[in-house]
Design an enzyme around this catalytic site. Sequence first.
Site, PDB file in Angstrom:
ATOM      1  N   GLU A  17       0.840  -1.307  -0.533  1.00 40.80           N
ATOM      2  CA  GLU A  17      -0.405   0.034   0.161  1.00 40.80           C
ATOM      3  C   GLU A  17       0.721   1.442   0.272  1.00 40.80           C
ATOM      4  OE1 GLU A  17      -3.539   0.573   2.596  1.00 40.80           O
ATOM      5  OE2 GLU A  17      -1.800   2.553   3.513  1.00 40.80           O
ATOM      6  N   TYR A  49      -7.091   6.627   0.038  1.00 38.26           N
ATOM      7  CA  TYR A  49      -7.495   8.043  -0.709  1.00 38.26           C
ATOM      8  C   TYR A  49      -8.062   9.262   0.639  1.00 38.26           C
ATOM      9  CZ  TYR A  49     -11.542  10.486  -3.070  1.00 38.26           C
ATOM     10  OH  TYR A  49     -12.032  11.232  -3.416  1.00 38.26           O
ATOM     11  N   ARG A 107     -15.548   3.134   4.120  1.00 37.41           N
ATOM     12  CA  ARG A 107     -16.388   4.828   4.156  1.00 37.41           C
ATOM     13  C   ARG A 107     -15.027   6.100   4.621  1.00 37.41           C
ATOM     14  NH1 ARG A 107     -17.330   5.836   9.833  1.00 37.41           N
ATOM     15  NH2 ARG A 107     -15.519   6.135  10.395  1.00 37.41           N
TER      16      ARG A 107
END
Length: 292
Positions: A17, A49, A107
């Site tokens: 990541e 993000y 979320r």
Amino acid sequence: MKITDLLKSGVPSLSFEVFPPKTEMTFESVRGAVEEIARLRPAFMSVTYGAGGGTSQYTLDIAKSIKEQYGVPSLAHLTCVSSTKTTVKEKIAAIKAAGIENVMALRGDIPKSMENDDRGGWDYRHAVDLVREMREANPNFCIGGACYPEVHPESPDQNEDIKRLREKVDAGCDFLTTQMFFDNNLLYNFLYKIREAGITVPVIPGIMPITNAAQIERAITLSGSFMPRRFVSLVDRFGHSPAAMMQAGIAYATDQIIDLYANGITNVHVYSMNNPGVAERIMTSLSDIIGK
Ligand code: FAD
């Protein structure tokens, strides 16, 4: 390539990541670090993000260059936080146009500045709403969701968390990636429970190599992760020495990864913190296992 297809091989693999730059000024240095990691040719790379939404374009820019310049499959994250129906539609169209097949519906971490907002302007409350929208927009997307072996911090208990997770998967998730954990038994217990609850999609464990003492506090605050005695001792002994802590932290993460492979896990996702040196050292120490 879709992440679910990568997992079908059953061959142990590693993915990383990375996070995009927070400002235009840091774009080049972040891109440099990301490129160095991409050159290691991991199985795939995910690009987070920024929940504030302000630098969201960078997620797509970075994910696109990983795929196009290095041929490494990329996974673009998208969050509910700050998103409206219109912005999500635009993002999905841009992801499709960039030829990116893998998307992660989240979320999002709620920035401190937004904690007291009524969030009336957001069209999505939970990741499940975004999963539904993505699935409808493109039946061919390979959609990922987040999961929490130690229970999401806002959830009242594990049964409720797993019930919500099942709803998210049923809405269209193809795979799940876990929050970091430092004791593999937590993952094995979690897998047992979610399989019992009828969640059958692949689960990719997320491992965070702790390579400096400052990272530990942040990791615990963010994830509420349990620190096993073995890990605490290691930090007590080496935390004051940056080089020793780096070596010990990498060895601990590598040991966790080997144990996961030994217990049948195919791909492990490493939270690289944009550090190519750490990524390379982990990959090198697993080279014969992952065939790189
Ligand atoms: P959800 O699935 O919406 O769950 C959040 C909480 O709500 C849980 O307690 C769940 O049980 C509950 N819940 C779910 N659905 C419902 C419902 N319908 N009704 C009531 N309760 C419900 N953050 C970022 O900002 N950007 C990133 O790129 C990013 N990447 C991440 C990648 C991974 C692998 C992980 C594990 C986390 C990542 N995060 C990222 C952090 C994540 O956004 C936070 O952990 C966030 O608090 C929860 O996100 P979620 O997608 O799991 O939320």
